[in-house]
Design an enzyme around this catalytic site. Structure first.
Site, PDB file in Angstrom:
ATOM      1  N   TYR A  95       0.853  -1.172   0.000  1.00 11.73           N
ATOM      2  CA  TYR A  95       0.000   0.000   0.000  1.00 11.73           C
ATOM      3  C   TYR A  95       0.897   1.232   0.000  1.00 11.73           C
ATOM      4  CZ  TYR A  95      -3.693  -3.268   1.285  1.00 11.73           C
ATOM      5  OH  TYR A  95      -4.577  -4.317   1.306  1.00 11.73           O
ATOM      6  N   PHE A 141      -9.154   5.387 -36.477  1.00 16.22           N
ATOM      7  CA  PHE A 141      -8.994   4.333 -37.474  1.00 16.22           C
ATOM      8  C   PHE A 141      -9.734   4.669 -38.760  1.00 16.22           C
ATOM      9  CE2 PHE A 141      -7.791   2.475 -33.585  1.00 16.22           C
ATOM     10  CZ  PHE A 141      -6.932   1.436 -33.863  1.00 16.22           C
ATOM     11  N   HIS A 158     -13.685   6.602   0.350  1.00 11.20           N
ATOM     12  CA  HIS A 158     -13.577   6.318   1.784  1.00 11.20           C
ATOM     13  C   HIS A 158     -12.113   6.054   2.117  1.00 11.20           C
ATOM     14  CE1 HIS A 158     -18.086   5.187   2.075  1.00 11.20           C
ATOM     15  NE2 HIS A 158     -17.883   6.436   2.457  1.00 11.20           N
ATOM     16  N   GLU A 161     -10.277   2.531   3.041  1.00  8.62           N
ATOM     17  CA  GLU A 161     -10.473   1.359   2.181  1.00  8.62           C
ATOM     18  C   GLU A 161      -9.320   1.266   1.197  1.00  8.62           C
ATOM     19  OE1 GLU A 161     -14.484   2.149   0.866  1.00  8.62           O
ATOM     20  OE2 GLU A 161     -15.214   2.137   2.933  1.00  8.62           O
ATOM     21  N   ARG A 216     -12.689   7.453   7.798  1.00 10.77           N
ATOM     22  CA  ARG A 216     -13.538   7.176   6.623  1.00 10.77           C
ATOM     23  C   ARG A 216     -13.829   8.437   5.800  1.00 10.77           C
ATOM     24  NH1 ARG A 216     -18.466   3.814   5.401  1.00 10.77           N
ATOM     25  NH2 ARG A 216     -20.216   5.132   4.847  1.00 10.77           N
ATOM     26  N   HIS A 288     -14.883   0.280  -3.307  1.00 11.42           N
ATOM     27  CA  HIS A 288     -14.885   0.350  -1.840  1.00 11.42           C
ATOM     28  C   HIS A 288     -14.381  -0.981  -1.273  1.00 11.42           C
ATOM     29  CE1 HIS A 288     -17.686   3.909  -1.235  1.00 11.42           C
ATOM     30  NE2 HIS A 288     -17.819   3.694  -2.525  1.00 11.42           N
ATOM     31  N   GLU A 362     -17.699  -3.592  -3.679  1.00  9.38           N
ATOM     32  CA  GLU A 362     -17.081  -3.763  -2.361  1.00  9.38           C
ATOM     33  C   GLU A 362     -16.065  -4.895  -2.488  1.00  9.38           C
ATOM     34  OE1 GLU A 362     -17.597  -1.999   0.321  1.00  9.38           O
ATOM     35  OE2 GLU A 362     -19.415  -0.881  -0.206  1.00  9.38           O
TER      36      GLU A 362
END
Ligand SMILES: [Zn+2]
Length: 398
Positions: A95, A141, A158, A161, A216, A288, A362
């Site tokens: 992370y 194209f 949020h 998350e 949050r 989320h 989720e």
């Protein structure tokens, strides 16, 4: 020596814990939503909802007059304060801070300047830029082609998350890889622009790294001295209706002082309106965690949307693609009846405003780790999410 060890043990225990609170009626759900306890799930749900309760919040939990039981302890919520990177950022195994995430998108933009552009679409309350990155193939194209349509992908509305930020980077990476590998895919990307917002809520996201892992909302300073508006209760459609949010500023589902009261939601609103109708918005995804759901409008009412059968078909095909690719099975359903009423959410606004089939996804898991999904789960979650995204993309742009 004994005293020193005891001191260490105290420092490693936060005193916070997850509590399962039993709510059986809309009135009880509203009472819980209006509390200032930290929600430990995406939404209030019937018949039970998990909350994170601090050591000095037990009186408030008790005063709700709802049955509850302790589930598990929570690690210290400020343990990322001393975060120091010791190696180059790898978004499939780590992370990252906000700068890492934007840096990754800048890496894409540097490597593929023809296929990746960016636009600052707004500024957060604490003056951080909000970016949207466009991935598409600008090489026509044939002549007289219609202008490409738009799909909007929102990540990290949020703050806590974190896996949502990971999948945003992974989707961008996979789009670019497939454009290199497949002429069919490259041709498809001439007909659609995928706009990825890597971080809808930059202030809240940074706050989860520096102060509170379970934050949050955004970082609005509310009247009364509390902080934060739930940005996914601040969109205009159904704002404040049907018990799907709270007017208590200390609530985790506080809807703000009015529809689009927050600069972060205004940024998405104004950006989406600027795309439409020249590059019509035909899709929108909001990532989320957690629970493993694919949810469609409405969120603010239990009434069915007129496009309910189409929304169900799109979500069902996504789930099939995810499972066939070796991923986990996700539950699909209308947001309000699968979880609980949530009003003022992104997908309701996108489908009402643009008739775009907005979906809330989720991500992992189903609760064992909750928001604190281990880094070993990043890559498998990203892979199944990409398979679902690719299904969504090819259904909308065959
Ligand atoms: Zn969420």
């Amino acid at each position: 020596v004994a005293l020193a060890l005891a001191g260490v043990a105290v420092a490693q225990t936060s005193g916070w814990a997850r509590y399962r609170v039993y709510v059986n009626t809309p009135e009880e759900a509203q009472r819980l939503a209006d509390s200032s306890l930290t929600l430990y799930s995406e939404n209030i749900t019937i018949p039970s909802t998990e909350m994170a309760v601090g050591p000095d919040q037990l009186p408030e939990l008790w005063a709700l007059n709802l049955p509850y039981q302790r589930v598990a302890g929570i690690e210290p919520i400020d343990r990322y304060k001393d975060y120091v990177r010791t190696q180059a950022f790898d978004f499939t195994t780590q992370y990252g801070r906000l700068a890492d995430i934007i840096g990754q998108f800048e890496d894409f933009r540097t490597r593929f300047p023809r296929y990746v552009t960016r636009q600052q679409i707004g500024t957060s309350i604490e003056n951080r830029p909000i970016w949207a990155y466009r991935i598409w193939n600008p090489d026509s194209f044939t002549i007289n082609e219609p202008p490409p349509r738009s799909i909007v992908v929102l990540n990290l509305i949020h703050a806590r998350e974190w896996i949502s930020g990971s999948v945003g980077m992974y989707i961008a990476d996979q789009l670019l890889r497939n454009m290199q590998l497949s002429p069919v895919f490259l041709r498809r990307m001439n007909r659609v622009q995928v706009w990825i917002v890597p971080c809808h809520n930059p202030d809240g996201y940074e706050f989860t790294w520096t102060n509170n892992r379970l934050w949050r909302k955004n970082r609005r300073r509310n009247s009364g001295g509390t902080f934060g508006v739930d940005l996914n209760r601040n969109y205009a459609t159904g704002w404040g209706q049907n018990g799907g949010s709270s007017n208590n500023p200390s609530s985790d589902v506080y809807h703000g002082t009015g529809p689009f009261s927050e600069p972060e939601t205004q940024a998405i609103r104004d950006f989406a309106n600027s795309l439409h109708p020249n590059n019509p918005i035909i899709g929108q995804l909001d990532y989320h965690s957690f629970g493993q759901y694919i949810l469609w409008p409405w969120g603010y009412t239990t009434s069915r949307h007129p496009s309910d059968p189409t929304l169900r078909l799109i979500a069902s095909n996504m789930r099939t693609a995810m499972v066939n690719g070796g991923g986990r099975s996700y539950t699909i359903g209308q947001a309000s009846t699968t979880l609980y009423i949530a009003s003022g959410i992104t997908t309701d606004w996108f489908i009402q405003t643009f008739n775009a089939p907005g979906l809330t996804v989720e991500l992992r898991d189903t609760g064992a780790f909750g928001f604190e999904l281990p880094p070993s789960e990043i890559l498998p979650t990203c892979r199944e999410t990409w398979n679902g995204f690719n299904s969504y993309l090819t259904q909308l742009v065959p």
